[in-house]
Design a protein around this motif. Structure first.
Motif, PDB file in Angstrom:
ATOM      1  N   ARG A 135       0.839  -1.201   0.000  1.00  0.00           N
ATOM      2  CA  ARG A 135       0.000   0.000   0.000  1.00  0.00           C
ATOM      3  C   ARG A 135       0.875   1.253   0.000  1.00  0.00           C
ATOM      4  O   ARG A 135       1.992   1.250   0.498  1.00  0.00           O
ATOM      5  CB  ARG A 135      -0.930  -0.001   1.214  1.00  0.00           C
ATOM      6  N   GLY A 136       0.342   2.300  -0.563  1.00  0.00           N
ATOM      7  CA  GLY A 136       1.044   3.568  -0.569  1.00  0.00           C
ATOM      8  C   GLY A 136       2.066   3.723  -1.673  1.00  0.00           C
ATOM      9  O   GLY A 136       2.806   4.715  -1.708  1.00  0.00           O
ATOM     10  N   VAL A 137       2.132   2.769  -2.599  1.00  0.00           N
ATOM     11  CA  VAL A 137       3.058   2.859  -3.729  1.00  0.00           C
ATOM     12  C   VAL A 137       2.433   3.724  -4.812  1.00  0.00           C
ATOM     13  O   VAL A 137       1.260   3.549  -5.163  1.00  0.00           O
ATOM     14  CB  VAL A 137       3.374   1.456  -4.297  1.00  0.00           C
ATOM     15  N   ARG A 138       3.226   4.629  -5.350  1.00  0.00           N
ATOM     16  CA  ARG A 138       2.698   5.524  -6.387  1.00  0.00           C
ATOM     17  C   ARG A 138       3.530   5.423  -7.665  1.00  0.00           C
ATOM     18  O   ARG A 138       4.749   5.278  -7.628  1.00  0.00           O
ATOM     19  CB  ARG A 138       2.667   6.972  -5.895  1.00  0.00           C
ATOM     20  N   PHE A 139       2.821   5.489  -8.775  1.00  0.00           N
ATOM     21  CA  PHE A 139       3.494   5.589 -10.060  1.00  0.00           C
ATOM     22  C   PHE A 139       4.157   6.958 -10.163  1.00  0.00           C
ATOM     23  O   PHE A 139       3.865   7.883  -9.392  1.00  0.00           O
ATOM     24  CB  PHE A 139       2.487   5.404 -11.197  1.00  0.00           C
ATOM     25  N   HIS A 140       5.057   7.097 -11.114  1.00  0.00           N
ATOM     26  CA  HIS A 140       5.743   8.376 -11.304  1.00  0.00           C
ATOM     27  C   HIS A 140       4.758   9.508 -11.619  1.00  0.00           C
ATOM     28  O   HIS A 140       5.071  10.690 -11.394  1.00  0.00           O
ATOM     29  CB  HIS A 140       6.777   8.255 -12.430  1.00  0.00           C
ATOM     30  N   SER A 141       3.601   9.164 -12.095  1.00  0.00           N
ATOM     31  CA  SER A 141       2.575  10.168 -12.384  1.00  0.00           C
ATOM     32  C   SER A 141       1.900  10.690 -11.127  1.00  0.00           C
ATOM     33  O   SER A 141       1.163  11.677 -11.175  1.00  0.00           O
ATOM     34  CB  SER A 141       1.508   9.558 -13.296  1.00  0.00           C
ATOM     35  N   GLY A 142       2.123  10.019  -9.995  1.00  0.00           N
ATOM     36  CA  GLY A 142       1.459  10.383  -8.749  1.00  0.00           C
ATOM     37  C   GLY A 142       0.266   9.500  -8.430  1.00  0.00           C
ATOM     38  O   GLY A 142      -0.229   9.506  -7.293  1.00  0.00           O
ATOM     39  N   LYS A 143      -0.196   8.736  -9.376  1.00  0.00           N
ATOM     40  CA  LYS A 143      -1.335   7.847  -9.175  1.00  0.00           C
ATOM     41  C   LYS A 143      -0.931   6.665  -8.291  1.00  0.00           C
ATOM     42  O   LYS A 143       0.129   6.078  -8.461  1.00  0.00           O
ATOM     43  CB  LYS A 143      -1.834   7.338 -10.528  1.00  0.00           C
ATOM     44  N   GLU A 144      -1.796   6.279  -7.350  1.00  0.00           N
ATOM     45  CA  GLU A 144      -1.498   5.155  -6.486  1.00  0.00           C
ATOM     46  C   GLU A 144      -1.659   3.840  -7.243  1.00  0.00           C
ATOM     47  O   GLU A 144      -2.586   3.667  -8.036  1.00  0.00           O
ATOM     48  CB  GLU A 144      -2.414   5.148  -5.262  1.00  0.00           C
ATOM     49  N   MET A 145      -0.760   2.893  -6.967  1.00  0.00           N
ATOM     50  CA  MET A 145      -0.869   1.555  -7.545  1.00  0.00           C
ATOM     51  C   MET A 145      -1.852   0.730  -6.722  1.00  0.00           C
ATOM     52  O   MET A 145      -1.750   0.660  -5.493  1.00  0.00           O
ATOM     53  CB  MET A 145       0.482   0.854  -7.550  1.00  0.00           C
ATOM     54  N   THR A 146      -2.801   0.096  -7.393  1.00  0.00           N
ATOM     55  CA  THR A 146      -3.791  -0.748  -6.722  1.00  0.00           C
ATOM     56  C   THR A 146      -3.948  -2.058  -7.494  1.00  0.00           C
ATOM     57  O   THR A 146      -3.286  -2.296  -8.505  1.00  0.00           O
ATOM     58  CB  THR A 146      -5.156  -0.043  -6.641  1.00  0.00           C
ATOM     59  N   ASP A 216       2.936   3.345 -25.028  1.00  0.00           N
ATOM     60  CA  ASP A 216       3.831   4.424 -25.458  1.00  0.00           C
ATOM     61  C   ASP A 216       4.925   4.661 -24.414  1.00  0.00           C
ATOM     62  O   ASP A 216       5.207   5.785 -24.031  1.00  0.00           O
ATOM     63  CB  ASP A 216       3.029   5.707 -25.680  1.00  0.00           C
ATOM     64  N   PHE A 217       5.564   3.595 -23.967  1.00  0.00           N
ATOM     65  CA  PHE A 217       6.502   3.698 -22.848  1.00  0.00           C
ATOM     66  C   PHE A 217       7.679   4.614 -23.151  1.00  0.00           C
ATOM     67  O   PHE A 217       8.158   5.329 -22.265  1.00  0.00           O
ATOM     68  CB  PHE A 217       7.008   2.298 -22.481  1.00  0.00           C
ATOM     69  N   ALA A 218       8.184   4.602 -24.363  1.00  0.00           N
ATOM     70  CA  ALA A 218       9.332   5.454 -24.690  1.00  0.00           C
ATOM     71  C   ALA A 218       8.993   6.931 -24.528  1.00  0.00           C
ATOM     72  O   ALA A 218       9.845   7.748 -24.163  1.00  0.00           O
ATOM     73  CB  ALA A 218       9.815   5.169 -26.114  1.00  0.00           C
ATOM     74  N   ARG A 219       7.733   7.301 -24.785  1.00  0.00           N
ATOM     75  CA  ARG A 219       7.317   8.703 -24.644  1.00  0.00           C
ATOM     76  C   ARG A 219       6.704   9.004 -23.287  1.00  0.00           C
ATOM     77  O   ARG A 219       6.743  10.138 -22.819  1.00  0.00           O
ATOM     78  CB  ARG A 219       6.302   9.040 -25.740  1.00  0.00           C
ATOM     79  N   ASN A 220       6.144   7.984 -22.647  1.00  0.00           N
ATOM     80  CA  ASN A 220       5.500   8.177 -21.356  1.00  0.00           C
ATOM     81  C   ASN A 220       5.874   7.024 -20.426  1.00  0.00           C
ATOM     82  O   ASN A 220       5.055   6.163 -20.115  1.00  0.00           O
ATOM     83  CB  ASN A 220       3.984   8.250 -21.529  1.00  0.00           C
ATOM     84  N   PRO A 221       7.139   6.991 -19.956  1.00  0.00           N
ATOM     85  CA  PRO A 221       7.647   5.859 -19.184  1.00  0.00           C
ATOM     86  C   PRO A 221       7.240   5.924 -17.711  1.00  0.00           C
ATOM     87  O   PRO A 221       8.017   6.325 -16.839  1.00  0.00           O
ATOM     88  CB  PRO A 221       9.154   5.983 -19.347  1.00  0.00           C
ATOM     89  N   VAL A 222       6.036   5.500 -17.412  1.00  0.00           N
ATOM     90  CA  VAL A 222       5.510   5.597 -16.049  1.00  0.00           C
ATOM     91  C   VAL A 222       5.554   4.240 -15.366  1.00  0.00           C
ATOM     92  O   VAL A 222       4.930   3.279 -15.833  1.00  0.00           O
ATOM     93  CB  VAL A 222       4.065   6.134 -16.050  1.00  0.00           C
ATOM     94  N   GLY A 223       6.293   4.166 -14.262  1.00  0.00           N
ATOM     95  CA  GLY A 223       6.338   2.963 -13.441  1.00  0.00           C
ATOM     96  C   GLY A 223       6.350   3.345 -11.976  1.00  0.00           C
ATOM     97  O   GLY A 223       6.099   4.503 -11.618  1.00  0.00           O
ATOM     98  N   THR A 224       6.668   2.378 -11.116  1.00  0.00           N
ATOM     99  CA  THR A 224       6.772   2.648  -9.678  1.00  0.00           C
ATOM    100  C   THR A 224       8.221   2.599  -9.221  1.00  0.00           C
ATOM    101  O   THR A 224       8.494   2.663  -8.032  1.00  0.00           O
ATOM    102  CB  THR A 224       5.986   1.594  -8.879  1.00  0.00           C
ATOM    103  N   GLY A 225       9.164   2.474 -10.155  1.00  0.00           N
ATOM    104  CA  GLY A 225      10.539   2.137  -9.832  1.00  0.00           C
ATOM    105  C   GLY A 225      11.370   3.241  -9.230  1.00  0.00           C
ATOM    106  O   GLY A 225      10.933   4.392  -9.079  1.00  0.00           O
ATOM    107  N   PRO A 226      12.627   2.906  -8.895  1.00  0.00           N
ATOM    108  CA  PRO A 226      13.510   3.843  -8.192  1.00  0.00           C
ATOM    109  C   PRO A 226      14.014   4.992  -9.050  1.00  0.00           C
ATOM    110  O   PRO A 226      14.535   5.973  -8.524  1.00  0.00           O
ATOM    111  CB  PRO A 226      14.664   2.951  -7.735  1.00  0.00           C
ATOM    112  N   PHE A 227      13.867   4.879 -10.374  1.00  0.00           N
ATOM    113  CA  PHE A 227      14.372   5.918 -11.265  1.00  0.00           C
ATOM    114  C   PHE A 227      13.318   6.293 -12.305  1.00  0.00           C
ATOM    115  O   PHE A 227      12.489   5.465 -12.692  1.00  0.00           O
ATOM    116  CB  PHE A 227      15.656   5.463 -11.967  1.00  0.00           C
ATOM    117  N   ARG A 228      13.385   7.532 -12.763  1.00  0.00           N
ATOM    118  CA  ARG A 228      12.531   8.023 -13.839  1.00  0.00           C
ATOM    119  C   ARG A 228      13.347   8.111 -15.117  1.00  0.00           C
ATOM    120  O   ARG A 228      14.482   8.598 -15.099  1.00  0.00           O
ATOM    121  CB  ARG A 228      11.979   9.413 -13.503  1.00  0.00           C
TER     122      ARG A 228
END
Length: 540
Positions: A135-146, A216-228
């Motif tokens: 719980r409390g994990v967020r994508f780089h966009s700010g959206k919470e992962m569920t 469209d990951f190359a243009r919008n690479p959104v994940g929950t990982g340690p780096f952007r």
């Protein structure tokens, strides 16, 4: 029995004495570090074990708390794509693994570390698995992962319309059987029991993406990982910066990562020697030789299930006759292959992919070179004068050199192989259709993953076109069996069956290497060449 034990004891004593002599020469300066590692490998030591005997430089041993800051420079092979759903290359996988994450991570000892999942449990028959999410994990966009994101990710991967490589790795999972049963709880209902299913959730495509991911990951690479990911230039580089909102604070320790993509391995080694890179993701053994004696570099290694499959189309002549396939397998001097290609570093193969690194592995009598028996088998099969065959492989790693050795070792049995060494992309456009193909296979966390992908009846990557009901039954039972002793029994039966039927000749397993420069800590070798930089740090 007594004679066997006595002989084994004498051999161990002789190896110990030889090793003592090597160490004495090394410590007196009469043997370089590289030559010591080569000689120790010839005595049967792994690269890691040999390195531990000579000790690591002080900088490689690590000391104190991790330092915050710095940029880590990584060299890798080119990425064919960085779309997680379509990933199929080590360079692309390494980039994506810094941006997006799996439910679990397989550690070097094959234990599972919770990442985006905090726990998992099977129902009694291991056909249903329930995962609790962090719980409390967020994508780089700010959206919470569920749970919605996890369900959508796996439904996307197994959707036939999407055609992800992951679908072949998850053949027992259907789109409609992946369910949200709570905001942070997901249930997977499998077509059959799979006791190792949590390992399958780290199939390299299975990083968790937002439910609305549009490809469209190359243009919008959104994940929950340690780096952007801030910049990506295909075939050139990827630039990543620290995710200050990462859920596992205070990690990552690095400010950023630069991944340079090289077409060949030699420029990567030259860049390491010149101080231009800090880590080489997966240096091939031959090209890594200059680094073994470089005092500013440590070459890490780990045992693995990485191997090469010399597959034979069992649905076509001449390989539709089991005796022909056995004859091929009898042509190979396996210790010489391992020595010639890897300086003896690795494990001998016995024509099945259950490597010694896997806990289910059962040692069989080792198949040895026997050209006389190979010729007899060929004559019995109707080929007293041998036959001609086209052998295909890729211009990749040691495959071209290995193919030449194969050609040479087949000749005394009367098998005349014509080599076709093709560009990597061309070979992989038809590798499952060629009559006789030499293919690289990267290690997976479990042996069942390789067995299912490469040899199950009808599997997409079954290049041998082998269909064996007994194998399919044993594999299905192995996948669902939780008892360790019984798993060993089943694996042993699979090994014996494949060793007898020989849909593919598998002559060795490699140790996976990773080169790390002085001052870099928290980077490990990986049996699947995966790259975890959450713990990495660099000295100031």
């Amino acid at each position: 029995m007594r004679r066997g034990r006595s002989s084994g004891t004498r051999r161990r004593c002789n190896v110990s004495k030889d090793l003592d002599r090597l160490l004495d020469r090394y410590r007196k300066g009469g043997l370089s570090r590289r030559d010591f590692l080569r000689a120790a490998a010839a005595l049967g030591l792994s690269l890691g074990a040999a390195q531990s005997l000579v000790g690591l430089p002080a900088w490689a041993q690590g000391s104190g708390a991790p330092r915050r800051g710095g940029i880590l420079r990584v060299a890798a092979d080119p990425a064919t794509t960085i779309d997680p759903v379509k990933l199929d290359s080590a360079g692309g996988i390494a980039i994506v693994q810094q941006v997006a994450e799996y439910l679990v991570w397989t550690e070097p000892d094959l234990s599972l570390r919770p990442v985006l999942a905090t726990s998992w449990r099977p129902e009694p028959d291991a056909r249903t698995w329930v995962f609790e999410l962090r719980r409390g994990v967020r994508f780089h966009s700010g959206k919470e992962m569920t749970a919605d994101d996890v369900v959508a990710t796996f439904q996307r991967l197994v959707d036939p319309e999407v055609a992800s490589p992951a679908r072949g790795a998850l053949p027992f999972l259907q789109k409609e059987n992946i369910e949200k049963i709570g905001a942070y709880t997901v249930r997977f209902r499998l077509d059959r029991p799979v006791g190792d299913f949590p390992y399958y959730t780290q199939t390299y495509n299975a990083v968790i993406l937002p439910a609305e991911y549009g490809g469209d990951f190359a243009r919008n690479p959104v994940g929950t990982g340690p780096f952007r990911l801030t910049e990506y230039r295909p075939q050139e580089r990827a630039v990543l910066e620290r995710n200050d909102a990462y859920w596992d604070a205070p990690r990552p320790h690095l400010d950023g990562v630069r991944i340079a993509l090289y077409q060949e391995a030699t420029p990567q080694v030259l860049a390491m020697q010149a101080g231009e890179v800090d880590v080489i993701l997966a240096p091939p053994y031959q090209e890594a030789q200059p680094l073994l004696s470089d005092p500013a570099v440590q070459v890490l290694s780990t045992s693995s299930g990485t191997h090469r499959q010399l597959t034979m189309r069992v649905d076509q002549r001449p390989f539709d006759d089991r005796r022909v396939r056995e004859a091929v397998a009898l042509c190979f001097d396996r210790p010489s292959l391992l020595q010639g290609l890897f300086g003896g570093i690795g494990d001998l193969g016995n024509d099945h992919p259950i490597a010694p690194v896997y806990p289910e592995h059962q040692p069989l009598p080792q198949r040895a070179q026997d050209h006389a028996r190979a010729r007899r088998l060929l004559a019995e099969a109707g080929f007293p004068d041998g036959f001609e065959i086209d052998l295909y492989t890729a211009q990749f790693l040691e495959l071209p050199r290995y193919a030449v050795f194969v050609q040479q070792m087949l000749q005394p049995a009367g098998i005349r192989a014509k080599l076709h060494v093709e560009p990597l992309n061309l070979y992989y456009s038809h590798w499952t259709d060629v009559p006789f193909g030499l293919t690289d296979w990267t290690s997976r966390p479990t042996a069942t993953q390789i067995l299912g992908l490469a040899f199950r009846s009808g599997a997409e990557w079954n290049a041998a076109h082998w269909a064996n009901d007994t194998f399919d039954r044993l594999l299905q039972e192995l996948e669902g069996e939780p008892d360790k002793a019984r798993r060993g029994e089943l694996a042993g039966q699979i090994e014996e069956l494949m060793n007898r039927e020989v849909p593919a000749a598998i002559t060795y397993f490699t140790e996976n290497l990773r080169a790390v420069r002085k001052g870099v800590h928290g980077v490990a070798a990986d049996m699947s060449y995966f790259l975890d930089l959450t713990r990495a740090w660099v000295e100031g």
